[in-house]
Design a protein around this motif. Structure first.
Motif, PDB file in Angstrom:
ATOM      1  N   ALA A  52       0.843  -1.210   0.000  1.00 48.09           N
ATOM      2  CA  ALA A  52       0.000   0.000   0.000  1.00 48.09           C
ATOM      3  C   ALA A  52       0.872   1.251   0.000  1.00 48.09           C
ATOM      4  O   ALA A  52       0.637   2.196  -0.769  1.00 48.09           O
ATOM      5  CB  ALA A  52      -0.936  -0.012   1.202  1.00 48.09           C
TER       6      ALA A  52
ATOM      7  N   LEU B 259      -6.965   3.369  -3.470  1.00 52.36           N
ATOM      8  CA  LEU B 259      -6.524   1.988  -3.350  1.00 52.36           C
ATOM      9  C   LEU B 259      -7.703   1.105  -2.955  1.00 52.36           C
ATOM     10  O   LEU B 259      -8.334   1.344  -1.918  1.00 52.36           O
ATOM     11  CB  LEU B 259      -5.460   1.958  -2.235  1.00 52.36           C
ATOM     12  CG  LEU B 259      -4.489   0.829  -2.104  1.00 52.36           C
ATOM     13  CD1 LEU B 259      -3.801   0.503  -3.419  1.00 52.36           C
ATOM     14  CD2 LEU B 259      -3.468   1.197  -1.035  1.00 52.36           C
TER      15      LEU B 259
ATOM     16  N   ILE C  77      -3.733   0.160   7.111  1.00 57.70           N
ATOM     17  CA  ILE C  77      -3.403   0.698   5.780  1.00 57.70           C
ATOM     18  C   ILE C  77      -4.068   2.067   5.607  1.00 57.70           C
ATOM     19  O   ILE C  77      -3.453   3.031   5.148  1.00 57.70           O
ATOM     20  CB  ILE C  77      -3.848  -0.283   4.667  1.00 57.70           C
ATOM     21  CG1 ILE C  77      -3.023  -1.576   4.750  1.00 57.70           C
ATOM     22  CG2 ILE C  77      -3.710   0.361   3.288  1.00 57.70           C
ATOM     23  CD1 ILE C  77      -3.475  -2.681   3.813  1.00 57.70           C
TER      24      ILE C  77
ATOM     25  N   THR D 136      -8.651   4.659   0.868  1.00 60.52           N
ATOM     26  CA  THR D 136      -8.810   3.221   0.671  1.00 60.52           C
ATOM     27  C   THR D 136     -10.298   2.945   0.450  1.00 60.52           C
ATOM     28  O   THR D 136     -11.157   3.539   1.100  1.00 60.52           O
ATOM     29  CB  THR D 136      -8.329   2.436   1.908  1.00 60.52           C
ATOM     30  OG1 THR D 136      -9.079   2.880   3.060  1.00 60.52           O
ATOM     31  CG2 THR D 136      -6.846   2.640   2.155  1.00 60.52           C
TER      32      THR D 136
END
Ligand code: KIV
Length: 279
Positions: free
Chosen positions: A169, A180, A193, A201
């Motif tokens: 990541a 992401l 993350i 994310t």
């Protein structure tokens, strides 16, 4: 409401506003999703399983993706339109990745592309971003290479594989992805993350701590009934409703109940007599 951009999506993370993304493969759903106010529309390579009848996403070609992306783009006015790069359209080398990414922009009107993989795809991500095209990353369960991951399984359950995901990541964010996707990742790994990287994310089977959520629309509305992953929430169950409508149509045609007077362009008996008199 004007057209959203990848910069708006990144601002949503900074402002702690949750991001929504859904898949579309044709213009009808694309319009409904866009008009509902979803932030990103993904022409996913799930196309292969949902709309083309393949057993996986592996056989999906660039031509198939572009054909459907063009249809979806005709229905999207506000959302950021993301084209999913199919298997072997970017893995070979960065040059080919840039050329294929470019086709999503030039031929299908996409605003961004998505590709699967961690550190192994950094040269491709950097090259596409350098060419001026926004890229969305995708780590965790990556369906195009699920075989290598031991099948369709949750990724990052042990410390070593969770660390690899965090490092992937970080590397993707440094390479320039604007967002992401985290697919099938334990909630606490997704949380780390999400806290670690500056880019948003977007989770699918990755718990509530992501900056946004994505689902395959056909799963959400209950139109894909070959199987339903446990992380899917079905907001409607349309398949039985569609099946019932089809059965009713067949019955009505067989019994003569359809078409009724209101479905018929009526003409006078006189016209009928005149036509018969022609013979
Ligand atoms: O292809 C797809 O639909 C996807 C989503 C599940 C993220 O990659």
């Amino acid at each position: 409401m004007g057209k959203k951009t990848v910069v708006d999506i990144q601002r949503m993370k900074r402002e702690a506003r949750r991001i929504t993304m859904l898949t579309a493969y044709e213009v009808g759903f694309a319009r409904m999703i866009d008009q509902a106010g979803v932030d990103l529309v993904l022409v996913g390579d799930s196309l292969g399983m949902v709309a083309l009848g393949y057993g996986s996403t592996v056989p999906v070609t660039m031509e198939e993706m572009l054909h459907h992306a063009r249809a979806v783009s005709r229905g999207v006015e506000q959302a950021v339109l993301v084209g999913d790069m199919p298997f072997l359209s970017y893995q070979i080398d960065a040059r080919e990745a840039v050329a294929n990414a470019g086709r999503f922009f030039k031929e299908a009107g996409c605003d961004a592309v998505k590709l699967e993989g961690g550190r192994e795809v950094i040269p491709q991500v950097e090259a596409i971003v350098r060419a001026g095209m926004p890229v969305m990353g995708h780590i965790g369960l990556t369906p195009q290479t699920a075989g290598r991951l031991g099948g369709f399984k949750v990724q990052g359950r042990d410390l070593a594989s969770a660390r690899r995901l965090v490092e992937d990541a970080r590397a993707l964010a440094e390479a320039g992805v604007f967002a992401l996707v985290l697919e099938c990742v334990p909630d606490q790994v997704a949380a780390v993350i999400t806290e670690t990287v500056e880019v948003p994310t977007i989770g699918i089977g990755a718990g509530p701590h992501c900056d946004g959520q994505v689902l395959v629309t056909h799963d959400l509305v209950g139109l894909f009934d070959r199987f339903t992953p446990s992380f899917v929430k079905k907001y409607a169950n349309l398949a039985p409703i569609v099946r019932q409508a089809l059965a009713s149509f067949i019955e009505d045609v067989h019994t003569g109940a359809f078409p009724a007077a209101e479905h018929t362009f009526a003409a006078s008996e006189e016209l009928r007599s005149l036509l018969l008199a022609d013979d």
